[in-house]
Design an enzyme around this catalytic site. Structure first.
Site, PDB file in Angstrom:
ATOM      1  N   ASN A 135       0.807  -1.221   0.000  1.00 28.91           N
ATOM      2  CA  ASN A 135       0.000   0.000   0.000  1.00 28.91           C
ATOM      3  C   ASN A 135       0.839   1.269   0.000  1.00 28.91           C
ATOM      4  O   ASN A 135       0.387   2.311  -0.494  1.00 28.91           O
ATOM      5  CB  ASN A 135      -0.941   0.003   1.211  1.00 28.91           C
ATOM      6  CG  ASN A 135      -2.292  -0.606   0.891  1.00 28.91           C
ATOM      7  OD1 ASN A 135      -2.687  -0.690  -0.270  1.00 28.91           O
ATOM      8  ND2 ASN A 135      -2.997  -1.041   1.917  1.00 28.91           N
ATOM      9  N   CYS A 412      -4.396  -9.086   4.739  1.00 27.71           N
ATOM     10  CA  CYS A 412      -3.958  -8.879   3.352  1.00 27.71           C
ATOM     11  C   CYS A 412      -2.569  -8.269   3.294  1.00 27.71           C
ATOM     12  O   CYS A 412      -2.061  -7.970   2.221  1.00 27.71           O
ATOM     13  CB  CYS A 412      -4.946  -8.008   2.581  1.00 27.71           C
ATOM     14  SG  CYS A 412      -4.968  -6.283   3.100  1.00 27.71           S
ATOM     15  N   PHE A 413      -1.932  -8.083   4.475  1.00 20.58           N
ATOM     16  CA  PHE A 413      -0.530  -7.686   4.565  1.00 20.58           C
ATOM     17  C   PHE A 413      -0.262  -6.349   3.875  1.00 20.58           C
ATOM     18  O   PHE A 413       0.804  -6.146   3.280  1.00 20.58           O
ATOM     19  CB  PHE A 413       0.390  -8.767   3.982  1.00 20.58           C
ATOM     20  CG  PHE A 413      -0.093 -10.165   4.219  1.00 20.58           C
ATOM     21  CD1 PHE A 413      -0.454 -10.588   5.494  1.00 20.58           C
ATOM     22  CD2 PHE A 413      -0.229 -11.065   3.171  1.00 20.58           C
ATOM     23  CE1 PHE A 413      -0.931 -11.875   5.712  1.00 20.58           C
ATOM     24  CE2 PHE A 413      -0.701 -12.344   3.376  1.00 20.58           C
ATOM     25  CZ  PHE A 413      -1.058 -12.754   4.653  1.00 20.58           C
ATOM     26  N   CYS A 414      -1.228  -5.436   3.951  1.00 22.79           N
ATOM     27  CA  CYS A 414      -1.120  -4.126   3.278  1.00 22.79           C
ATOM     28  C   CYS A 414      -0.885  -4.297   1.788  1.00 22.79           C
ATOM     29  O   CYS A 414      -0.243  -3.459   1.153  1.00 22.79           O
ATOM     30  CB  CYS A 414      -0.011  -3.274   3.905  1.00 22.79           C
ATOM     31  SG  CYS A 414      -0.317  -2.819   5.614  1.00 22.79           S
ATOM     32  N   ASN A 415      -1.386  -5.369   1.217  1.00 20.70           N
ATOM     33  CA  ASN A 415      -1.184  -5.670  -0.201  1.00 20.70           C
ATOM     34  C   ASN A 415      -2.512  -6.117  -0.800  1.00 20.70           C
ATOM     35  O   ASN A 415      -2.718  -7.300  -1.083  1.00 20.70           O
ATOM     36  CB  ASN A 415      -0.123  -6.769  -0.349  1.00 20.70           C
ATOM     37  CG  ASN A 415       0.416  -6.874  -1.756  1.00 20.70           C
ATOM     38  OD1 ASN A 415      -0.338  -6.717  -2.711  1.00 20.70           O
ATOM     39  ND2 ASN A 415       1.693  -7.150  -1.892  1.00 20.70           N
TER      40      ASN A 415
END
Length: 496
Positions: A135, A412-415
């Site tokens: 992100n 979502c692991f900043c993804n």
């Protein structure tokens, strides 16, 4: 070339033989086993070696260091250590100081912000991004769109969720004029239409922080030949891989040092080609960034070196820890670290593939490359499957793993892009959620028709040992084999 060497000690223990990383674990990371911890989130943060922390305390309490924006003895001492840290970063990446500048930032995100706010986006220029960017890279699109540039994503596809080179070429060529996800099918390789460096910026990760897939570094030169600057997100890549900036020449490279050696936190770097840095136009100035300034006449002159991008006072007590950390990891040898985590990743993947319910159905769904020669790092994304074949809600895995003393990552692991691709979410459905204000995570999951809020990520690093993987595999088997977990009692949580 950066030297590779065999050393007699790693963090104070012998480096000879197959047991060296086990000795390193005991000497530098003994607090893991002393506290019965299983740490499987190295992509989130590396762990601090004891010797780096104690060495930092000894340095700080054994000397006098002041704000480097002065000429006092304390300031000069800090300035000398700051210069040494810049040199250490350049040496680590085999970067020519005549070509590259090192700017210290709070983290990789801070480095990305510096590029985004100052990059000369303009109407008609392009920002091309991989769909599996973090992100902090996705946020660059707001700078680009505010100045009239086109922001285009290159999709990831296939079971390995890899970026398609033909679609990347389509995005860079500008054949698609519609912002958003590129859907062209050009299969020609990226190659050689030279142009002036004015078409825009390509931003992609050397390694996905979601799937661990490693995208080719050769794309850097190919995109530059097509007239693009290239921003390489190396935050997930450099903890266990060598990055040689004498061979690959991204215009901007961002890293966070705590991901490499755990200490200090709060320090990252923007490693920028000096000619690319000269094209940036900062929208403001601050203390420490100017050579001269007038308040009444309202003019300023930015410093002509790295200082122009280091806002305020740098973290001068922690920057020497970067030098020490790089010396520590270089003594071990990045090639040895890479081989260590690659072997452990193979053990993890092999073990996950064998996990089955009593009826023979798989207990795990893996994302990212599993074979076929695709490069991958020590980051493994997966979902656990219940006995009914449905995905086990990742919040359940968070709760259950924590109860066993296991630290891993879920969500979502900043993804979000990689997650959207992993769950095959259609663009129409995603757009339908854009303007909906829902009051719970379950409402969003229902709207998007998702079985879970994300995935489970297991990532390995220099302190990892085979027993960590065995502990995780045992946990999965004992907790979920032949079971159908529910979601009752879990608090709703929105976000990544």
């Amino acid at each position: 070339m950066k030297k590779e060497q065999t050393v007699s000690h790693i963090g104070g223990c012998s480096s000879g033989g197959s047991g060296s990383f086990a000795e390193l674990r005991a000497h530098e990371f003994g607090y893991l086993d002393e506290g019965a911890h299983t740490y499987l989130d190295h992509t989130g943060a590396g762990l601090p070696p004891r010797s780096l922390v104690t060495g930092s305390a000894e340095r700080i309490t054994g000397g006098l260091f002041g704000n480097p924006h002065s000429e006092s003895p304390a300031s000069r001492a800090s300035g000398l250590l700051l210069a040494e840290a810049r040199q250490a970063v350049l040496r680590h990446f085999n970067a020519d100081p005549a070509e590259y500048a090192v700017i210290f930032t709070p983290n990789a995100t801070g480095a990305l912000r510096l590029v985004g706010e100052a990059y000369p986006f303009a109407r008609g220029s392009r920002l091309v991004m991989s769909l599996d960017n973090h992100n902090s890279v996705n946020g660059l699109r707001e700078y680009a769109r505010a100045r009239g540039a086109i922001a285009a994503y290159v999709p990831v596809s296939g079971p390995g969720l890899q970026m398609d080179e033909g679609r990347l070429r389509s995005a860079l060529s500008g054949r698609s004029r519609v912002p958003g996800i590129l859907r062209g099918k050009d299969r020609r390789p990226l190659a050689g239409r030279a142009g002036s460096r004015s078409r825009g910026l390509l931003a992609y990760p050397a390694q996905s922080n979601f799937t661990g897939v490693q995208h080719p570094l050769e794309w850097i030169a190919q995109a530059q030949e097509l007239g693009y600057d290239v921003l390489l997100d190396a935050a997930a890549f450099v903890p266990a891989n060598s990055l040689d900036l004498s061979r690959f020449h991204p215009d901007f490279t961002v890293v966070s040092w705590y991901k490499v050696f755990g200490h200090p936190t709060g320090v990252g770097s923007l490693i920028a080609r000096r000619e690319a840095l000269a094209r940036l136009r900062r929208p403001w100035f601050s203390g420490g960034t100017i050579y001269a300034v007038s308040a009444q006449a309202q003019w300023h002159v930015l410093a002509d070196d790295e200082a122009a991008f280091e806002d305020g006072t740098v973290n001068f007590l922690s920057l020497p820890d970067v030098t020490a950390g790089l010396e520590w990891i270089d003594r071990i040898g990045m090639d040895r670290v890479h081989a260590h985590v690659t072997a452990l990743t193979g053990q993890l993947l092999g073990g996950l593939r064998t996990l089955r319910h009593s009826d023979g159905s798989p207990m795990v769904r893996l994302y990212g490359p599993e074979g076929g020669g695709a490069a991958r790092g020590a980051t493994v994304a997966l979902n656990l499957l219940g006995a009914d074949g449905r995905i086990v809600d990742e919040r359940i895995v968070t709760r259950d793993s924590a109860a066993r003393g296991i630290s891993l990552r879920t969500g979502c692991f900043c993804n979000p892009g990689a997650g959207e691709a992993a769950f095959a979410l259609p663009l129409r459905r995603l757009r339908s959620a854009a303007h909906r204000q829902l009051d719970s995570l379950e409402a969003y999951l229902e709207l998007l028709e998702l079985p879970s809020a994300g995935a489970v990520r297991v990532s390995l690093g220099v302190s990892s040992q085979p027993r960590d993987i065995e502990t995780f595999l045992t946990f999965v088997t004992e907790t979920y084999r032949d079971r159908v977990p529910g979601v009752a009692g879990l608090a709703a949580r929105v976000g990544c």
